[in-house]
Design a protein around this motif. Structure first.
Motif, PDB file in Angstrom:
ATOM      1  N   ILE A 161       6.976-192.897  46.185  1.00  0.00           N
ATOM      2  CA  ILE A 161       8.329-192.515  46.588  1.00  0.00           C
ATOM      3  C   ILE A 161       9.354-193.538  46.138  1.00  0.00           C
ATOM      4  N   MET A 162      10.431-193.041  45.533  1.00  0.00           N
ATOM      5  CA  MET A 162      11.551-193.895  45.116  1.00  0.00           C
ATOM      6  C   MET A 162      12.850-193.357  45.699  1.00  0.00           C
ATOM      7  N   PRO A 163      13.625-194.200  46.389  1.00  0.00           N
ATOM      8  CA  PRO A 163      14.978-193.800  46.773  1.00  0.00           C
ATOM      9  C   PRO A 163      15.867-193.855  45.539  1.00  0.00           C
ATOM     10  N   CYS A 164      16.746-192.890  45.396  1.00  0.00           N
ATOM     11  CA  CYS A 164      17.523-192.812  44.159  1.00  0.00           C
ATOM     12  C   CYS A 164      18.962-192.417  44.435  1.00  0.00           C
ATOM     13  N   LEU A 165      19.885-193.183  43.875  1.00  0.00           N
ATOM     14  CA  LEU A 165      21.307-192.828  43.857  1.00  0.00           C
ATOM     15  C   LEU A 165      21.869-193.287  42.517  1.00  0.00           C
ATOM     16  N   ASN A 166      22.006-192.340  41.597  1.00  0.00           N
ATOM     17  CA  ASN A 166      22.550-192.624  40.265  1.00  0.00           C
ATOM     18  C   ASN A 166      21.771-193.725  39.539  1.00  0.00           C
ATOM     19  N   GLU A 167      20.489-193.468  39.334  1.00  0.00           N
ATOM     20  CA  GLU A 167      19.606-194.443  38.682  1.00  0.00           C
ATOM     21  C   GLU A 167      19.145-193.956  37.309  1.00  0.00           C
ATOM     22  N   ILE A 168      19.968-193.163  36.630  1.00  0.00           N
ATOM     23  CA  ILE A 168      19.540-192.567  35.373  1.00  0.00           C
ATOM     24  C   ILE A 168      19.151-193.613  34.324  1.00  0.00           C
ATOM     25  N   GLN A 169      19.744-194.785  34.381  1.00  0.00           N
ATOM     26  CA  GLN A 169      19.419-195.805  33.384  1.00  0.00           C
ATOM     27  C   GLN A 169      18.033-196.403  33.597  1.00  0.00           C
ATOM     28  N   SER A 170      17.634-196.535  34.838  1.00  0.00           N
ATOM     29  CA  SER A 170      16.345-197.170  35.124  1.00  0.00           C
ATOM     30  C   SER A 170      15.225-196.173  35.402  1.00  0.00           C
ATOM     31  N   CYS A 193      -2.099-188.048  42.851  1.00  0.00           N
ATOM     32  CA  CYS A 193      -0.790-188.602  43.190  1.00  0.00           C
ATOM     33  C   CYS A 193       0.331-187.646  42.813  1.00  0.00           C
ATOM     34  N   GLU A 194       1.431-187.792  43.463  1.00  0.00           N
ATOM     35  CA  GLU A 194       2.680-187.166  43.074  1.00  0.00           C
ATOM     36  C   GLU A 194       3.756-188.247  43.068  1.00  0.00           C
ATOM     37  N   ILE A 195       4.802-188.028  42.296  1.00  0.00           N
ATOM     38  CA  ILE A 195       5.949-188.929  42.281  1.00  0.00           C
ATOM     39  C   ILE A 195       7.117-188.196  42.922  1.00  0.00           C
ATOM     40  N   VAL A 196       7.668-188.791  43.965  1.00  0.00           N
ATOM     41  CA  VAL A 196       8.754-188.185  44.731  1.00  0.00           C
ATOM     42  C   VAL A 196      10.029-188.997  44.540  1.00  0.00           C
ATOM     43  N   ILE A 197      11.069-188.362  44.063  1.00  0.00           N
ATOM     44  CA  ILE A 197      12.379-189.000  43.945  1.00  0.00           C
ATOM     45  C   ILE A 197      13.208-188.546  45.139  1.00  0.00           C
ATOM     46  N   ALA A 198      13.475-189.453  46.061  1.00  0.00           N
ATOM     47  CA  ALA A 198      14.270-189.153  47.250  1.00  0.00           C
ATOM     48  C   ALA A 198      15.733-189.340  46.886  1.00  0.00           C
ATOM     49  N   ASP A 199      16.366-188.255  46.494  1.00  0.00           N
ATOM     50  CA  ASP A 199      17.708-188.357  45.918  1.00  0.00           C
ATOM     51  C   ASP A 199      18.784-188.318  46.983  1.00  0.00           C
ATOM     52  N   ASN A 200      19.669-189.310  46.906  1.00  0.00           N
ATOM     53  CA  ASN A 200      20.702-189.511  47.908  1.00  0.00           C
ATOM     54  C   ASN A 200      22.074-188.994  47.471  1.00  0.00           C
ATOM     55  N   GLY A 201      22.051-188.017  46.554  1.00  0.00           N
ATOM     56  CA  GLY A 201      23.309-187.425  46.105  1.00  0.00           C
ATOM     57  C   GLY A 201      23.752-187.894  44.733  1.00  0.00           C
ATOM     58  N   SER A 202      22.823-188.098  43.827  1.00  0.00           N
ATOM     59  CA  SER A 202      23.156-188.585  42.481  1.00  0.00           C
ATOM     60  C   SER A 202      24.050-187.590  41.749  1.00  0.00           C
ATOM     61  N   THR A 203      24.946-188.142  40.941  1.00  0.00           N
ATOM     62  CA  THR A 203      25.849-187.307  40.141  1.00  0.00           C
ATOM     63  C   THR A 203      25.708-187.605  38.650  1.00  0.00           C
ATOM     64  N   GLY A 217      22.820-187.038  36.768  1.00  0.00           N
ATOM     65  CA  GLY A 217      21.718-186.313  36.138  1.00  0.00           C
ATOM     66  C   GLY A 217      20.343-186.846  36.481  1.00  0.00           C
ATOM     67  N   SER A 218      20.258-187.744  37.453  1.00  0.00           N
ATOM     68  CA  SER A 218      18.958-188.303  37.829  1.00  0.00           C
ATOM     69  C   SER A 218      17.974-187.219  38.247  1.00  0.00           C
ATOM     70  N   GLN A 219      18.445-186.230  38.989  1.00  0.00           N
ATOM     71  CA  GLN A 219      17.549-185.177  39.483  1.00  0.00           C
ATOM     72  C   GLN A 219      16.926-184.395  38.336  1.00  0.00           C
ATOM     73  N   ALA A 220      17.748-183.983  37.386  1.00  0.00           N
ATOM     74  CA  ALA A 220      17.244-183.185  36.269  1.00  0.00           C
ATOM     75  C   ALA A 220      16.261-183.993  35.428  1.00  0.00           C
ATOM     76  N   TYR A 221      16.566-185.255  35.200  1.00  0.00           N
ATOM     77  CA  TYR A 221      15.655-186.080  34.415  1.00  0.00           C
ATOM     78  C   TYR A 221      14.314-186.236  35.135  1.00  0.00           C
ATOM     79  N   ALA A 222      14.364-186.530  36.431  1.00  0.00           N
ATOM     80  CA  ALA A 222      13.131-186.712  37.198  1.00  0.00           C
ATOM     81  C   ALA A 222      12.270-185.458  37.141  1.00  0.00           C
ATOM     82  N   THR A 223      12.888-184.310  37.317  1.00  0.00           N
ATOM     83  CA  THR A 223      12.144-183.050  37.268  1.00  0.00           C
ATOM     84  C   THR A 223      11.533-182.829  35.898  1.00  0.00           C
ATOM     85  N   SER A 224      12.265-183.185  34.851  1.00  0.00           N
ATOM     86  CA  SER A 224      11.757-182.996  33.488  1.00  0.00           C
ATOM     87  C   SER A 224      10.534-183.855  33.209  1.00  0.00           C
ATOM     88  N   GLN A 225      10.369-184.928  33.976  1.00  0.00           N
ATOM     89  CA  GLN A 225       9.239-185.839  33.784  1.00  0.00           C
ATOM     90  C   GLN A 225       8.089-185.553  34.750  1.00  0.00           C
TER      91      GLN A 225
END
Length: 212
Positions: A16-25, A48-58, A60-68
């Motif tokens: 699990i990763m907390p995420c808020l606009n982390e597209i660069q990393s 295993c699964e990888i979970v991105i706990a998204d806190n309202g990113s604007t 594109g973090s969500q789309a990138y995470a899903t694509s991976q």
């Protein structure tokens, strides 16, 4: 990933990763988490699964995470702790491995943490003082004053038995996480997790972790 796994079947570990606009990393972090997942599978036979706990990113973090291949769990309540709580609640695994999405931690350090949980621990903390801190990765006042003092207080009053209470990579069983009833929305989440685990007499272990 199969349809069954997407529905939560046969997932042993949620990374699990907390995420808020982390597209660069995120590219680095997700690849690193995938490496950890592969090692966990090879060493322990766990899925295993990888979970991105998204806190309202604007960004594109969500789309990138899903694509991976990661699963995005939206967490409307803002804050570091809130994101981690939401991600842990949404994780399908019976073991939860959490770490930041900014590239500061190496998720492969969590492989040994899962091993400790399998051996009977209910929570496993990372220790940056045992694993190593890269130059400039932690302010001197935090390294030599803030973190040691706060950790010392937790050990004095709650007998936690650890030397780095605020390390950002840690693992806990889903059962223990739910039992602790964590509620802190901010950075105090780290202390609350240790305090409540100690008050409940949970079996806590510690392994080396690195901070970049």
């Amino acid at each position: 990933m199969s349809e069954g796994q997407q529905a939560g079947d046969k997932i042993d570990v949620s990374i699990i990763m907390p995420c808020l606009n982390e597209i660069q990393s995120l590219p680095h972090c997700i690849a690193n988490a995938q490496d950890a997942a592969r090692q966990i599978g090879e060493r322990y036979g766990l899925t295993c699964e990888i979970v991105i706990a998204d806190n309202g990113s604007t960004d594109g973090s969500q789309a990138y995470a899903t694509s991976q291949g990661a699963r995005v769990v939206p967490v409307p309540r803002r804050g570091y702790g809130a994101a981690l709580i939401g991600g842990c609640e949404g994780g399908y695994g019976r073991y939860l491995l959490m770490g930041d999405a900014d590239g500061s931690y190496n998720f492969t350090d969590g492989v040994a943490m899962i091993g400790e949980l399998l051996a009977g621990a209910e929570q496993c903390m990372g220790s940056r003082f045992k694993g190593g801190i890269a130059p400039g990765a932690m302010p001197r006042k935090n390294r030599y004053i803030g973190n040691p003092v706060l950790t010392g207080i937790l050990n004095l009053f709650y007998r936690s038995g650890i030397d780095d209470a605020h390390c950002g990579i840690r693992a806990i069983t889903k059962r223990a996480f739910l039992e602790c009833g964590l509620s802190s929305t901010g950075m105090e989440f780290a202390s609350e997790m240790v305090v409540k685990a100690s008050l409940r007499g949970l079996h806590i272990e510690q392994v080396a972790a690195t901070l970049s």
